[in-house]
Design an enzyme around this catalytic site. Structure first.
Site, PDB file in Angstrom:
ATOM      1  N   LYS A   1       0.858  -1.191   0.000  1.00 55.34           N
ATOM      2  CA  LYS A   1       0.000   0.000   0.000  1.00 55.34           C
ATOM      3  C   LYS A   1       0.892   1.238   0.000  1.00 55.34           C
ATOM      4  CE  LYS A   1      -3.915   1.903   2.650  1.00 55.34           C
ATOM      5  NZ  LYS A   1      -4.830   1.659   3.802  1.00 55.34           N
TER       6      LYS A   1
ATOM      7  N   SER B   1      -9.362   1.439   2.953  1.00 55.10           N
ATOM      8  CA  SER B   1      -8.585   2.256   2.048  1.00 55.10           C
ATOM      9  C   SER B   1      -7.522   1.461   1.300  1.00 55.10           C
ATOM     10  CB  SER B   1      -7.908   3.392   2.842  1.00 55.10           C
ATOM     11  OG  SER B   1      -7.055   2.870   3.853  1.00 55.10           O
TER      12      SER B   1
ATOM     13  N   SER C   1      -9.798  -0.994   7.171  1.00 61.71           N
ATOM     14  CA  SER C   1      -9.192  -0.966   5.843  1.00 61.71           C
ATOM     15  C   SER C   1      -8.441  -2.241   5.488  1.00 61.71           C
ATOM     16  CB  SER C   1      -8.236   0.230   5.733  1.00 61.71           C
ATOM     17  OG  SER C   1      -8.943   1.440   5.862  1.00 61.71           O
TER      18      SER C   1
END
Length: 602
Positions: A74, A148, A172
């Site tokens: 990420k 996210s 997330s």
């Protein structure tokens, strides 16, 4: 297509059927097919990958558990020499070293494939809040990916990585797992170092893991975890949460589920039916008992995350941009973060007091069960629906997730099925701090009940048969004397939270003696397989945290060893050194300590 699980790739490497170079080339080729999914912010070029691949040349695959295993990162987590954007070009920087977890994984042989798209500054659960484009669901491009950690999940589901790193503040690391048919591990805070990760809410953040199976999730966790002085929130992992306990799930299981009147699916009949089918299946599973819990205190905690002052932590991460270039921030994200500079100190303390009150109630419920089980999300929205009402629908996505980090709990999202629209559905298991391996073990068992494919693949993932043993939260102790229920030393068990779970006998292999001295009067059990008899005993279940102090108080010649019960179980229990029976009175024929004590009172 080549199976992307760790075990499958390692087998292909060892057999000479595959090389890291061939695998990376194949990943690059297939990534072009999914460019419209908006998965990557930066996919590493062959030139950028070369040092990592060459670094494997002098490493024996047998010695490196992640040798040649591709993973995605990420883009709020640092990879040396590659820009970190947190989803905002104006924020980007180039780190001089990798995040601690990334370095640990590379040291274990893993190959970083690229930096993935995310809801900007990790603010969102849907995957549409990015200037790099909304990340689209791996099964249907019309639906959200979840966020996210959007690109991290989609990359694994589409076979472009074996596992990926995300982050989790409000769900997330779990919601995207549900929407993309993956295992999503939100570890206990501090188990994975947060050094080298752009914070969302630093006091709550956890780095998370997406994987195709619980086996892979555990393998990645084992290589990634470490205590890190560079992270103020890093914590040492207790021995009971060690990787060797993976797969040793307690059977039978008691799982807490939300009272049906408190469930919310926000109009998604497909998800409502999928959850009902999961519960129906579990209700008919012999080794599982389901018990309803009151969800209202968890819901009250969840509301604190965005309605309370914790948004001020999000403000800190983007403070400079908000003050100097607010237009650089994605509009919805800016609307959420900007007010974070307004809360006063007294509001934080007020919210903390409220949280503390709910935390006691919530944790009491959590610890009554082997795990809580609930839907990971109540609804899977289309991208169009999400963009139409971004705040409302994002809040609905967090209904079952927002409370976990505030309460310092651990969680594992597990895929269970597909809806009539062929969209993934899954549940989440929730436990106390450092229940990570216990949850992964239960999730591993659930994988045998709810088999699903590897991400968007067709073939079901392989299963590993794992033994069922006692939970590592408690220990069962066999007592035979003054610790029996109602007798003089029983308080040493009850005051430690002990629970009587069985009244039974030993196997026909023991002799009992009344030892010299007292009060309190004490028996001694000696194992004698030729001349022994059955002796009446009780089995008490103690919290593992209390077992050490209990054993420390046991005087010689007694101690704790393994006792054989009549049903064949071997459990920790009171035994006596053979030298201790000198001068003692044999009372085997009485069959147990209570009978002997009755003779003393006559």
């Amino acid at each position: 297509m080549q199976s992307m699980t760790i075990s499958a790739l390692r087998a292909a490497y060892i057999a000479g059927e595959l090389t890291p170079e061939k695998l990376i080339a194949n990943i690059h080729e297939r990534a072009e097919q999914f460019r419209d999914r908006n998965i990557w912010i930066h996919q590493l070029t062959i030139e950028e990958l070369t040092p990592f691949i060459e670094g494997l040349a002098h490493k024996n695959i047998e010695d490196y558990p992640l040798w040649g295993i591709p993973f995605a990162i990420k883009d709020n987590i640092d990879l040396i020499g590659i820009t970190t954007t947190a989803g905002c070009e104006e924020f980007k920087y180039t780190p001089e070293k990798s995040a601690t977890v990334v370095a640990n994984l590379i040291n274990a042989g893993a190959i970083p494939i690229g930096k993935t798209n995310l809801d900007q500054f990790a603010t969102g659960l849907n995957g549409t809040r990015s200037p790099f484009g909304a990340c689209k669901n791996s099964f249907d491009k019309n639906y959200i990916s979840g966020g996210s950690s959007s690109g991290s999940a989609v990359s694994v589901a589409l076979g472009l990585a074996t596992f990926s790193l995300g982050s989790d503040t409000a769900g997330s690391g779990r919601v995207p797992a549900c929407f993309n048919n993956l295992v999503g591990l939100k570890p206990s805070r501090g188990l994975l170092s947060a050094a080298g990760m752009v914070p969302a809410c630093k006091s709550l953040d956890c780095m998370s893991i997406f994987a195709l199976s619980t086996e892979d999730a555990n393998a990645v966790l084992s290589s990634a975890e470490s205590f890190d002085e560079a992270d103020e929130y890093s914590r040492k992992n207790p021995s009971a949460n060690n990787t060797r306990y993976f797969g040793r799930q307690k059977l039978p299981l008691t799982l807490g589920i939300i009272d049906p009147s408190q469930l919310k699916f926000f109009g998604d009949e497909n998800y409502q039916k999928a959850y009902a089918d999961v519960i129906e299946k579990l209700e008919t599973t012999e080794d599982i008992t389901l018990v309803h819990v009151d969800y209202s205190p968890f819901d009250e905690v969840a509301k604190l995350l965005y309605e309370g002052p914790w948004v001020a932590e999000r403000y800190l991460a983007a403070e400079e941009l908000i003050n100097t270039n607010p237009e650089a921030i994605f509009p919805v994200v800016r609307d959420i973060i900007a007010p974070g500079g307004e809360p006063k100190a007294h509001q934080l303390f007020s919210a903390q007091y409220k949280l503390q009150g709910f935390a006691r109630t919530c944790k009491d419920q959590v610890n009554k069960f082997d795990a809580l089980l609930m839907p990971t999300a109540g609804r899977l929205f289309t991208i169009e629906e999400m963009l139409a009402e971004p705040i409302k629908h994002n809040s609905e996505l967090g209904f079952y997730t927002n409370f976990v980090n505030l309460l310092d709990l651990s969680a594992v999202a597990v895929p269970t099925s597909f809806t009539e629209k062929n969209l993934p559905f899954g549940i989440t298991l929730i436990g106390d701090t450092f229940a990570d391996r216990a949850l992964l073990s239960i999730a591993n068992y659930l994988e045998t009940i709810f088999p699903t494919p590897e991400g968007t693949g067709k073939a079901d993932k392989p299963r590993m048969e794992l033994p069922a043993v006692a939970t590592n939260k408690t220990v069962d102790v066999v007592v035979c004397g003054a610790h029996l229920e109602g007798l003089s030393l029983n308080w040493q068990l009850t005051e430690r939270g002990g629970e009587l779970i069985d009244s039974t006998t030993t196997s026909k292999s023991y002799r009992m003696y009344a030892l010299a001295g007292g009060p309190p009067f004490r028996p001694g059990l000696i194992r004698d397989t030729e001349n022994g008899e059955e002796i009446i005993v009780e089995v008490w279940r103690l919290p593992i945290t209390e077992f050490g102090s209990f054993v420390a108080g046991i005087p010689a010649p007694l101690g704790i060893g393994k006792l054989e019960l009549a049903d064949g179980r071997w459990l920790p229990g009171f035994i006596c050194e053979f030298s201790g029976i000198e001068g003692a009175e044999e009372i085997t024929e009485l069959g147990g300590w209570r009978s002997y004590m009755n003779t003393k009172s006559q």
